[in-house]
Write an enzyme that holds these catalytic residues in place. Structure first.
Site, mmCIF file in Angstrom:
data_model
loop_
_atom_site.group_PDB
_atom_site.id
_atom_site.type_symbol
_atom_site.label_atom_id
_atom_site.label_comp_id
_atom_site.label_asym_id
_atom_site.label_seq_id
_atom_site.Cartn_x
_atom_site.Cartn_y
_atom_site.Cartn_z
ATOM 1 N N ALA A 189 17.640 5.899 -30.033
ATOM 2 C CA ALA A 189 17.713 4.911 -28.770
ATOM 3 C C ALA A 189 18.718 5.620 -27.890
ATOM 4 O O ALA A 189 19.486 6.424 -27.875
ATOM 5 C CB ALA A 189 18.498 3.674 -29.426
ATOM 6 N N ASP A 190 18.754 4.961 -26.583
ATOM 7 C CA ASP A 190 19.416 5.448 -25.364
ATOM 8 C C ASP A 190 19.411 4.118 -24.393
ATOM 9 O O ASP A 190 18.711 3.361 -24.288
ATOM 10 C CB ASP A 190 18.618 6.593 -24.535
ATOM 11 C CG ASP A 190 19.783 7.278 -23.597
ATOM 12 O OD1 ASP A 190 20.583 7.614 -24.174
ATOM 13 O OD2 ASP A 190 19.709 6.641 -22.653
ATOM 14 N N THR A 191 20.786 3.938 -24.083
ATOM 15 C CA THR A 191 21.167 2.651 -23.206
ATOM 16 C C THR A 191 21.711 3.445 -22.028
ATOM 17 O O THR A 191 22.562 4.301 -22.026
ATOM 18 C CB THR A 191 22.288 1.926 -23.899
ATOM 19 O OG1 THR A 191 21.656 1.457 -25.279
ATOM 20 C CG2 THR A 191 22.621 0.748 -23.243
ATOM 21 N N SER A 222 16.026 1.811 -24.223
ATOM 22 C CA SER A 222 14.951 2.358 -24.859
ATOM 23 C C SER A 222 14.985 2.844 -26.157
ATOM 24 O O SER A 222 15.894 3.505 -26.655
ATOM 25 C CB SER A 222 14.118 3.315 -24.151
ATOM 26 O OG SER A 222 13.626 2.654 -22.998
#
Length: 195
Positions: A70-72, A107
């Protein structure tokens, strides 16, 4: 339940995995984010989440059944706000967020080894910051809570004092939209409750 490789060193994401009772091993993907060419925040997070899972797929000798990355990012008017490099940088970021709305975009990429397929989903939350005085900013900077945090704040800490409104998933602002993550696992056939 089947173990998931969490392609992240994020303690907050690990807490969410524990909350859901998911067996997992955390392994940092260590990707070079500067190689990403996307400038659109949504596309950037999708690219980074996928790269994290792909790196671990290549790295692991024995393939696990599930890999999750995940990446924020935080964006204000489509401008990506990263992690503060210094106290002065953190102060400048907080002044930019003060009295405005910004988006928090996460995402998630889930790789299913059986199907050799990656499912990517994106969640967006809108955060409203109160108007901050210089004294409030200095007080917050003194806490050092800004260190290592995208947008120079942590909503799960004292920064919650400055946020009167969140539209969308509050857990997304922390780093993992739980409802969307749960739905993603379910949709991909993750065997909840099976030991």
């Amino acid at each position: 339940m089947e173990s998931i490789i969490l392609a992240s060193g994020s303690l907050q994401r690990q807490k969410f995995f524990k909350l859901l009772g998911l067996p997992f091993n955390a392994a940092s993907a260590d990707i070079d984010e500067s190689l990403c060419t996307q400038t659109d925040p949504k596309l950037l997070t999708r690219e980074l989440a996928k790269l994290k899972t792909e790196k671990l797929i290549k790295k692991m000798k024995q393939k696990p059944l599930w890999i999750f990355g995940a990446d924020t990012v935080i964006a204000i008017n489509e401008k990506i706000i990263g992690k503060a490099k210094s106290r002065e940088d953190a102060g400048a970021i907080l002044r930019e967020l003060s009295g405005k709305q910004h988006n928090v975009i996460t995402s998630m990429a889930l790789y299913n080894v059986r199907k050799e397929k990656t499912d990517i989903r994106t969640c967006l939350s809108t955060v409203t910051f109160a108007n901050l005085s210089d004294a409030e900013i200095e007080w917050y900077l003194d806490t050092n809570e800004w260190q290592g945090a995208a947008g120079a704040y942590r909503i799960q800490g004292l920064a919650s004092c400055f946020i009167p409104k969140i539209e969308g998933c509050p857990n997304n602002v922390v780093g993992l939209p739980l409802n969307e993550f749960y739905a993603m696992l379910k949709d991909n056939g993750y065997p909840f409750g099976v030991s």
